[in-house]
Design a protein around this motif. Structure first.
Motif, short mmCIF file in Angstrom:
data_model
loop_
_atom_site.label_atom_id
_atom_site.label_comp_id
_atom_site.label_asym_id
_atom_site.label_seq_id
_atom_site.Cartn_x
_atom_site.Cartn_y
_atom_site.Cartn_z
N ALA A 1 -4.35 -32.96 -21.01
CA ALA A 1 -3.35 -31.78 -20.51
C ALA A 1 -4.21 -30.78 -19.55
O ALA A 1 -3.62 -30.07 -18.92
CB ALA A 1 -2.94 -30.96 -21.85
N THR A 2 -5.70 -30.72 -19.70
CA THR A 2 -6.43 -30.07 -18.66
C THR A 2 -6.24 -30.56 -17.28
O THR A 2 -6.82 -29.83 -16.47
CB THR A 2 -7.92 -29.80 -19.16
N LEU A 3 -5.81 -31.59 -17.18
CA LEU A 3 -5.60 -32.35 -15.64
C LEU A 3 -4.45 -31.77 -14.97
O LEU A 3 -4.11 -32.36 -13.67
CB LEU A 3 -5.76 -33.86 -15.88
N LYS A 4 -3.70 -31.24 -15.82
CA LYS A 4 -2.33 -30.90 -15.09
C LYS A 4 -2.39 -29.94 -14.01
O LYS A 4 -2.93 -28.92 -14.07
CB LYS A 4 -1.33 -30.31 -16.12
N GLY A 5 -1.98 -30.29 -12.73
CA GLY A 5 -1.68 -29.34 -11.51
C GLY A 5 -2.92 -29.34 -10.80
O GLY A 5 -3.23 -28.29 -9.90
N ILE A 6 -4.08 -29.94 -11.01
CA ILE A 6 -5.33 -29.98 -10.49
C ILE A 6 -5.51 -31.41 -9.69
O ILE A 6 -4.82 -32.18 -10.08
CB ILE A 6 -6.34 -29.69 -11.20
N PRO A 7 -6.43 -31.29 -8.62
CA PRO A 7 -6.39 -32.47 -7.72
C PRO A 7 -6.72 -33.70 -8.48
O PRO A 7 -7.80 -33.43 -9.22
CB PRO A 7 -7.35 -31.98 -6.64
N GLU A 8 -6.37 -35.05 -8.17
CA GLU A 8 -6.50 -36.29 -8.86
C GLU A 8 -8.38 -36.56 -8.97
O GLU A 8 -8.80 -36.23 -7.94
CB GLU A 8 -6.04 -37.35 -8.24
N GLY A 9 -8.71 -36.68 -10.15
CA GLY A 9 -10.19 -36.85 -10.21
C GLY A 9 -10.97 -35.57 -10.36
O GLY A 9 -12.10 -35.69 -10.79
N SER A 10 -10.43 -34.50 -10.44
CA SER A 10 -11.33 -33.33 -10.90
C SER A 10 -10.66 -32.92 -12.21
O SER A 10 -9.90 -33.61 -12.84
CB SER A 10 -10.85 -32.04 -10.04
N GLY A 11 -11.55 -31.92 -12.66
CA GLY A 11 -11.10 -31.63 -14.27
C GLY A 11 -12.25 -32.09 -15.32
O GLY A 11 -11.85 -32.17 -16.49
N PHE A 12 -12.88 -33.21 -14.61
CA PHE A 12 -13.97 -33.92 -15.66
C PHE A 12 -15.18 -33.16 -15.58
O PHE A 12 -15.66 -32.55 -14.45
CB PHE A 12 -14.09 -35.44 -15.16
N PRO A 13 -16.31 -32.95 -16.73
CA PRO A 13 -17.13 -32.21 -16.47
C PRO A 13 -18.29 -32.57 -15.38
O PRO A 13 -18.64 -31.85 -14.87
CB PRO A 13 -17.74 -32.33 -17.74
N GLU A 14 -18.32 -34.03 -15.53
CA GLU A 14 -19.16 -34.70 -14.15
C GLU A 14 -18.51 -34.87 -13.04
O GLU A 14 -17.49 -35.59 -13.04
CB GLU A 14 -19.71 -36.01 -14.75
N LYS A 15 -18.77 -33.88 -11.96
CA LYS A 15 -17.83 -33.87 -10.73
C LYS A 15 -17.56 -35.24 -10.03
O LYS A 15 -16.38 -35.50 -9.51
CB LYS A 15 -18.49 -32.88 -9.91
N ASP A 16 -18.68 -35.94 -10.21
CA ASP A 16 -18.60 -37.26 -9.31
C ASP A 16 -18.33 -38.43 -9.94
O ASP A 16 -18.07 -39.67 -9.44
CB ASP A 16 -19.96 -37.41 -8.34
N ALA A 17 -17.80 -38.45 -11.30
CA ALA A 17 -17.79 -39.50 -12.03
C ALA A 17 -16.40 -40.41 -11.69
O ALA A 17 -16.64 -41.64 -11.73
CB ALA A 17 -17.35 -38.91 -13.53
N ILE A 18 -15.42 -39.62 -11.46
CA ILE A 18 -14.12 -40.41 -11.01
C ILE A 18 -14.33 -41.42 -10.03
O ILE A 18 -13.97 -42.72 -9.62
CB ILE A 18 -12.78 -39.51 -10.85
N LEU A 19 -14.83 -40.63 -8.77
CA LEU A 19 -15.22 -41.50 -7.66
C LEU A 19 -15.96 -42.64 -7.56
O LEU A 19 -16.03 -43.70 -7.18
CB LEU A 19 -15.79 -40.63 -6.49
N GLY A 20 -17.07 -42.38 -8.65
CA GLY A 20 -17.78 -43.63 -9.25
C GLY A 20 -17.28 -44.72 -9.65
O GLY A 20 -17.31 -45.89 -9.35
N PHE A 21 -16.32 -44.30 -10.64
CA PHE A 21 -15.39 -45.23 -11.22
C PHE A 21 -14.64 -46.12 -10.42
O PHE A 21 -14.26 -47.48 -10.48
CB PHE A 21 -14.30 -44.62 -12.22
N LEU A 22 -13.85 -45.49 -9.21
CA LEU A 22 -13.12 -46.06 -8.30
C LEU A 22 -13.86 -46.87 -7.41
O LEU A 22 -13.17 -47.94 -6.70
CB LEU A 22 -12.37 -45.02 -7.24
N HIS A 23 -15.35 -46.76 -7.35
CA HIS A 23 -15.94 -47.72 -6.56
C HIS A 23 -16.75 -48.77 -7.30
O HIS A 23 -17.53 -49.41 -7.00
CB HIS A 23 -17.05 -47.00 -5.75
N SER A 24 -16.35 -48.91 -8.63
CA SER A 24 -16.89 -49.96 -9.83
C SER A 24 -16.20 -51.15 -9.79
O SER A 24 -14.86 -51.19 -9.89
CB SER A 24 -16.89 -49.04 -11.02
N PRO A 25 -16.89 -52.24 -9.91
CA PRO A 25 -16.48 -53.45 -9.89
C PRO A 25 -15.58 -53.66 -11.22
O PRO A 25 -16.00 -53.23 -12.22
CB PRO A 25 -17.49 -54.50 -9.95
N GLY A 26 -14.23 -53.99 -10.94
CA GLY A 26 -13.33 -54.06 -12.26
C GLY A 26 -12.45 -53.00 -12.54
O GLY A 26 -11.77 -53.18 -13.39
N PHE A 27 -12.94 -51.80 -12.05
CA PHE A 27 -12.02 -50.67 -12.37
C PHE A 27 -10.45 -50.94 -12.13
O PHE A 27 -9.80 -50.83 -13.02
CB PHE A 27 -12.53 -49.42 -11.74
#
Lengths: 179, 179
Positions: free
Chosen positions: A34-60
């Motif tokens: 629910a905290t991700l609603k209406g904010i840019p994709e990938g933001s809203g997680f405590p670790e700022k660069d986490a999602i970008l890291g996942f997107l570049h991870s083999p197997g994601f």
């Protein structure tokens, strides 16, 4: 028969759930969707660069869950219309082979002829585009359909489809068989 | 500013020379390129399935030679026009990552935003398409330009460009700097 361009991420592949699961596995923190609603994709997680890291991870991309109803409704759509899967895969080079393998596993009825991996989607010529991103729908010359994702919750510029059942209803599909 | 869709195989990448070199290395036979004129791509070699085998070999697309003039002229075109590289890569899954790496090496000035890997090219919306295949040009709604390759030598349906120098002249590029 219409030509329908269908996005993969957040439309066929449930990246939101995938982000949440990856985040919990990596950082031991359960983020409330629910905290991700209406904010840019990938933001809203405590670790700022986490999602970008996942997107570049083999197997994601290879292991993303399938959005409910997408297989059945896209199969039914493909029997009445010309469907093209159009994914902005070029930004994440690892995703190219993974996305193709993912499609072959979960959507084996889609021919390689009807798959497009691109960067910008401005080059796509179709009658309808089902996508979760304003940037892809904004320059589209056909009819844009906004598929609901947390990041686009506040967007009011487009006809919105919340689920694949709503897509089936929009295209007046009366027979959708379970896969 | 026009949007120009540019094919890779036989337009930017010299697959004809690559076929001949691979064939000689694999079978010890030097095929005369003149014998390939006007017959379907991949035919004209004594071993019937050799070329299809090469197309599915790891490294084949990654190591293709660059067609003379393509780097200089595409760079000059990209400064005046919107160019998109549009390659029917989906038929050969191995080629996806290899083609992207090949472009990054030989055409580093092309953004990932302007690269499209597809199956059918009917979905491409552009003003011009430079391609060596009738099947790609036939349904294109813009201006088709046939780039000469041995297999299309007898085709008379399109405005033909034999070299990248002819492409430069067609688009009235007066400054093409060597790369």
């Amino acid at each position: 028969m219409a030509r329908i361009a269908i996005d993969m991420d957040n439309v066929m592949a449930d990246l939101t759930t995938h982000y949440l699961n990856y985040y919990e596995a990596a950082y031991g923190v359960k983020v409330d969707p629910a905290t991700l609603k209406g904010i840019p994709e990938g933001s809203g997680f405590p670790e700022k660069d986490a999602i970008l890291g996942f997107l570049h991870s083999p197997g994601f991309f290879r292991t993303a869950p399938v959005i409910a109803g997408s297989q059945e409704v896209i199969k039914a759509l493909s029997e009445k219309h010309e469907i093209f899967i159009v994914s902005a895969a070029m930004e994440f080079p690892l995703s190219l082979a993974e996305k193709l393998a993912w499609l072959q596993e979960h959507f084996p009825f889609i021919s390689w002829r009807n798959i497009v991996f691109c960067g910008s989607k401005t080059i796509v010529d179709a009658d309808y585009m089902i996508d979760d991103h304003d940037k892809n729908l904004r320059y589209f010359k056909g009819v844009p359909l906004l598929f609901t994702a947390p990041h686009n919750a506040l967007l009011t510029d487009y006809k919105r489809v919340n689920t694949w059942q709503e897509v089936a209803a929009y295209f007046a599909l009366d027979t959708v068989t379970a896969i």
